[in-house]
Design a protein around this motif. Structure first.
Motif, short mmCIF file in Angstrom:
data_model
loop_
_atom_site.label_atom_id
_atom_site.label_comp_id
_atom_site.label_asym_id
_atom_site.label_seq_id
_atom_site.Cartn_x
_atom_site.Cartn_y
_atom_site.Cartn_z
N TYR A 198 40.07 39.51 31.48
CA TYR A 198 41.11 39.30 33.40
C TYR A 198 40.92 38.26 33.89
O TYR A 198 39.46 37.95 34.58
CB TYR A 198 41.55 39.89 33.95
CG TYR A 198 41.65 41.89 33.48
CD1 TYR A 198 42.87 42.20 32.35
CD2 TYR A 198 41.38 43.14 33.93
CE1 TYR A 198 43.47 42.82 31.25
CE2 TYR A 198 41.17 44.25 33.03
CZ TYR A 198 42.20 44.11 31.17
OH TYR A 198 42.95 44.61 31.02
N SER A 199 41.67 36.81 33.78
CA SER A 199 41.74 35.81 34.83
C SER A 199 41.38 35.83 36.21
O SER A 199 41.32 35.13 37.12
CB SER A 199 42.45 34.67 34.61
OG SER A 199 43.56 35.59 34.21
N GLU A 233 44.10 39.35 45.23
CA GLU A 233 44.20 39.73 44.16
C GLU A 233 42.55 39.18 44.22
O GLU A 233 41.92 39.18 44.87
CB GLU A 233 44.61 38.19 44.14
CG GLU A 233 44.35 36.87 43.21
CD GLU A 233 44.77 35.89 43.75
OE1 GLU A 233 45.44 35.31 42.66
OE2 GLU A 233 43.94 34.70 44.11
N ARG A 250 49.54 46.33 32.82
CA ARG A 250 50.47 47.06 34.58
C ARG A 250 49.85 48.49 34.53
O ARG A 250 50.19 49.27 33.60
CB ARG A 250 51.89 46.56 34.68
CG ARG A 250 52.33 46.68 35.61
CD ARG A 250 53.50 46.72 35.93
NE ARG A 250 54.30 45.76 35.25
CZ ARG A 250 55.09 44.47 35.35
NH1 ARG A 250 56.55 45.29 35.05
NH2 ARG A 250 55.21 43.15 34.52
N SER A 278 43.23 40.03 38.58
CA SER A 278 44.36 41.18 38.09
C SER A 278 44.85 41.03 40.06
O SER A 278 44.38 40.56 41.00
CB SER A 278 43.69 42.37 38.90
OG SER A 278 42.54 42.55 37.69
N LYS A 287 48.71 44.85 38.60
CA LYS A 287 48.61 43.48 37.36
C LYS A 287 48.01 42.73 36.79
O LYS A 287 47.23 42.11 37.53
CB LYS A 287 50.09 42.72 37.72
CG LYS A 287 51.29 43.25 37.79
CD LYS A 287 52.71 42.26 38.34
CE LYS A 287 53.68 42.61 37.94
NZ LYS A 287 54.85 42.06 38.67
N GLY A 307 46.38 33.02 32.17
CA GLY A 307 47.69 33.57 33.40
C GLY A 307 49.09 34.09 33.35
O GLY A 307 50.14 34.33 33.83
N THR A 308 49.10 34.96 31.68
CA THR A 308 50.36 35.64 31.68
C THR A 308 49.58 37.19 31.87
O THR A 308 48.63 37.50 31.83
CB THR A 308 50.04 35.53 29.98
OG1 THR A 308 50.91 34.17 29.58
CG2 THR A 308 51.72 36.33 29.73
N GLU A 309 50.48 37.78 32.61
CA GLU A 309 50.43 39.01 32.31
C GLU A 309 50.32 40.11 31.46
O GLU A 309 51.47 40.04 30.18
CB GLU A 309 51.18 39.76 33.43
CG GLU A 309 51.20 41.65 33.66
CD GLU A 309 52.56 41.63 34.46
OE1 GLU A 309 52.35 43.48 34.72
OE2 GLU A 309 53.84 41.22 34.99
N TYR A 330 45.75 39.56 34.46
CA TYR A 330 46.37 37.77 33.41
C TYR A 330 45.33 38.06 32.89
O TYR A 330 43.99 37.84 32.87
CB TYR A 330 47.06 37.25 35.19
CG TYR A 330 48.25 37.63 35.88
CD1 TYR A 330 49.57 37.02 35.55
CD2 TYR A 330 47.73 38.58 36.96
CE1 TYR A 330 50.23 37.88 36.26
CE2 TYR A 330 49.13 38.91 37.33
CZ TYR A 330 50.34 38.18 37.61
OH TYR A 330 51.17 38.97 37.71
N ASP A 331 45.89 37.77 31.59
CA ASP A 331 45.10 37.05 30.17
C ASP A 331 43.71 35.52 30.93
O ASP A 331 44.65 34.88 32.20
CB ASP A 331 45.44 36.93 29.29
CG ASP A 331 46.10 35.28 29.11
OD1 ASP A 331 46.34 35.01 30.03
OD2 ASP A 331 47.08 35.80 27.95
#
Length: 295
Positions: free
Chosen positions: A196-197, A183, A225, A199, A214, A220-222, A216-217
């Protein structure tokens, strides 16, 4: 026999210790190895790339273009510079299609924590050089696209490990590769400049290469990719011949195919200038010298 037995035990112990040295144990250590491999990938290289972009859909669990892709052929030159050669200068130009020939991008990437990279884009149709700002404080804004693709200036960044925190989530196997899942979270000073918040990275531990990611914004949404493929070793450097990035919001993808790459090129630093973007004769003279070195 007793002496031989003790020697065997000693050999096993040494092997175990050496095994520990060969394979990094923390997320940060693993990413340091990825970063070192990435720098080797940018050491005095000349590349020919084929970039395809299209709308995509999923059929029989396979991702496929739902329309004819737009295709661009790109020449790219890069060198490592700075302290311990941890910074990178690169310049890339569209060679095809003819309507976009000469469109170029100049990038200075800095390893120093908190220091923004510098990027300039030249649009030949307008005859102007545009400075691209690295800061991205608007959470709803998109990073700057590279040549109209789904690849962005942020996705192409290397180094800057001190701008992120890394957590090793687990180790396992992915597509027959021994991987670590890590992470990556931007630190406080970096978060306002990042789309991104966090990856999640799949790192091949034997090749020191990110083979899947992956992104994520801030909610917290992906949203994106990345998938790397056609991995091979060239000039003692592991690299992906094919890299695909999916925009999960727009259902568009871009694939970057590495057609050819030449290491150890003699490259003069003056090609990494805004003059190269605007002065065709200046640019082509230097590119022809580099092209003539291809094996």
């Amino acid at each position: 026999m007793h002496t031989k037995f003790k020697f065997l035990i000693f050999s096993i112990a040494i092997s175990a210790v050496m095994s520990g040295f060969c394979y990094a144990k923390t997320g940060r250590e693993i990413m340091e190895r990825v970063d070192a491999n990435s720098r080797e990938r940018n050491e005095s290289v000349f590349s020919l790339l084929k970039m395809s972009t299209c709308k995509y859909g999923v059929k029989n669990k396979k991702i496929k273009c739902t329309q004819s892709p737009t295709i661009k052929v790109i020449e790219s030159v890069a060198i490592n510079t700075g302290l311990n050669r941890k910074d990178t200068k690169s310049i890339a130009f569209i060679r095809e299609p003819p309507a976009e020939k000469g469109v170029g991008m100049l990038v200075y990437t800095y390893d120093e924590m908190g220091r923004d990279n510098e990027t300039w884009l030249y649009l030949s149709a307008l005859g102007k050089v545009k400075r691209i700002v690295s800061s991205n404080s608007d959470a709803d804004s998109e990073p700057v696209s590279i040549f109209g693709s789904e690849f962005t200036n942020q996705d192409q960044e290397t180094g800057k490990l001190n701008d992120y925190s890394f957590k090793l989530l687990k180790k396992g196997e992915f597509k027959k590769s021994r991987v670590a899942i890590i992470e990556q979270v931007p630190k406080l000073h970096r978060i306002s400049k990042s789309r991104y918040s966090k990856s999640i990275l799949w790192v091949d531990l034997d090749k020191n290469l990110v083979i899947k990611a992956k992104m994520y914004d801030k909610k917290g949404t992906e949203i994106r990719r990345l998938i790397a493929g056609k991995i091979e070793k060239k000039n003692n450097v592991w690299l992906a011949r094919s890299t695909t990035i999916l925009n999960l919001n727009t259902k568009r993808l871009s694939n970057m195919l590495l057609v050819s790459i030449n290491f150890g090129m003699k490259i003069t630093s003056d090609i990494f200038s805004k003059r190269s973007l605007t002065d065709k004769a200046f640019r082509e003279t230097r590119l022809n010298v580099i092209r003539s070195q291809k094996k």
